[in-house]
Each structure stands twice: as C-alpha cells, then as structure tokens.
Design an enzyme around this catalytic site. Structure first.
Site, PDB file in Angstrom:
ATOM      1  N   HIS A   1      -0.663  -9.632   4.220  1.00 22.76           N
ATOM      2  CA  HIS A   1      -0.430 -11.049   3.917  1.00 22.76           C
ATOM      3  C   HIS A   1      -1.460 -11.561   2.899  1.00 22.76           C
ATOM      4  CE1 HIS A   1       0.962 -15.149   5.336  1.00 22.76           C
ATOM      5  NE2 HIS A   1      -0.155 -15.455   4.694  1.00 22.76           N
ATOM      6  N   GLU A   2      -2.714 -11.260   3.151  1.00 19.54           N
ATOM      7  CA  GLU A   2      -3.776 -11.765   2.282  1.00 19.54           C
ATOM      8  C   GLU A   2      -3.784 -11.066   0.924  1.00 19.54           C
ATOM      9  OE1 GLU A   2      -4.929 -14.497   3.210  1.00 19.54           O
ATOM     10  OE2 GLU A   2      -4.399 -14.364   5.317  1.00 19.54           O
TER      11      GLU A   2
ATOM     12  N   HIS B   1      -1.625 -13.002  -1.304  1.00 20.13           N
ATOM     13  CA  HIS B   1      -2.336 -14.158  -1.866  1.00 20.13           C
ATOM     14  C   HIS B   1      -3.254 -13.728  -3.011  1.00 20.13           C
ATOM     15  CE1 HIS B   1      -0.816 -16.978   0.961  1.00 20.13           C
ATOM     16  NE2 HIS B   1      -1.489 -16.525   1.995  1.00 20.13           N
TER      17      HIS B   1
END
Length: 193
Positions: A95-96, A99
């Site tokens: 997920h990160e 980003h």
C-alpha cells in the site's frame, strides 16, 4: 524546507496485544521483499528514477491505530506494535509503495491537498489488495457484490479525514471528484492486480 506530511494510509486492524517488536518487524519487512508485488513496485520505483535506499522502509512503534504510513522525502514506516502476521506487513508495504510511486511520478503532488491525497488513497486501496473480499470478510464486512469499491471508499475516507487539512466534507467531495480518473489509473500495473 518542504513541509513534511505523513500519509496515514494503512488503517491498522484493531490494535491488539502481541504486536511485534521493532526487530521482529524489521525481519518481516526484509521478508516482504520476496513478495512478487513488492518486488514489482520496488523495480518500478527505481525505473521511474525514485530513490529506494536501504532504510526506505522502517519499523516503528506507533501511538495512532494505523498499520503504517508514507512520509514524503523520507520513506515508509510500518507500525510494528500493530503487526501480528507477515501478511499484514506485506499489505502495508505494498500500500505504502503505491503512495511512494505516486509521490515520485507526480511532480506537483501535494499531500495537504485533499484531492491529491484522496487520489493516491484510491489507487493504493484499489491496487494493493487491501480490499480483497477475503480481507473484508475477516474485518466483518459480508457484502458479496460491490464490496471492493465500498471498501476502497471507506478506507479512503478514514485516511483523508485523518489529514489535518481535510474535514469530513472536504474528504468526501475530494474523493468523489477524483474517483473515476484515480480508480481507473492502474500505473505501474497494466491492469488492477
């Protein structure tokens, strides 16, 4: 100096006793590098010219009930005290990394802008597998049809509302304004995994 902003984008499961120590979590982060999705994202970050130093992903203890976050210009933090299993660490890292990829490829991404933040959260929620139906069932959400988009929307709202620059209304308006374009943006994947 640019303003630092932590993207609190990986809501943790309910904090539980038995979270990992920083050392245990660091080992789990190292193991996550064997995950095909983590490898893929790391390669694409590097191909895009983004730095990925040895300490880009760190284990930390977190006071807030989050699984981790991305700090632009610094890297990814995984909240060791909220992690119990390797799969949780893998999910936070994936997920990160999305980003981090967004931050790298968008020259003007501003994490204090609710629409920018919402867009990256939509992409991370949709592309990371956070909202796979099995994960949703484990969280107690039993909807069969439309669960993935509902989950992404719920998690986007949690994260963007945690941004001190975004009220609940601003978060909802931002998410709705950018939903179609950001949900359909699957880069660096050819299609949503």
């Amino acid at each position: 100096m640019a303003e630092e902003h932590v993207v609190n984008s990986s809501p943790a499961p309910v904090p539980v006793p038995g979270g990992k120590t920083i050392e245990e979590c660091e080992e789990m982060i190292r193991k996550s590098f064997r995950n095909p999705m983590v490898k893929f994202l790391k390669e694409h970050l590097q191909q895009a010219g983004c730095s990925f130093k040895d300490n880009f992903i760190k284990a930390v203890n977190c006071d807030k009930p989050i699984g981790g976050g991305y700090v632009n210009g610094e890297g990814i933090m995984v909240c060791s005290n909220h992690m119990r299993m390797q799969d949780q660490v893998n999910q936070v890292v994936i997920h990160e990394l999305i980003h981090a990829y967004d931050d790298c490829r968008a020259a003007n991404l501003n994490w204090t802008n609710c629409a920018h933040h919402a867009c990256s959260e939509i992409r991370a929620g949709h592309l990371s597998g956070d909202c796979h139906y099995k994960r949703e069932l484990l969280r107690g959400y039993m909807k069969i049809r439309g669960h993935e988009q509902d989950c992404v929307k719920r998690r986007v709202m949690e994260s963007v509302m945690a941004n001190p620059n975004c009220s609940k209304e601003a978060a909802k308006d931002a998410m709705e304004a950018v939903w179609d374009i950001c949900y359909n943006d699957t880069q660096p994947f050819d299609r949503a995994p």
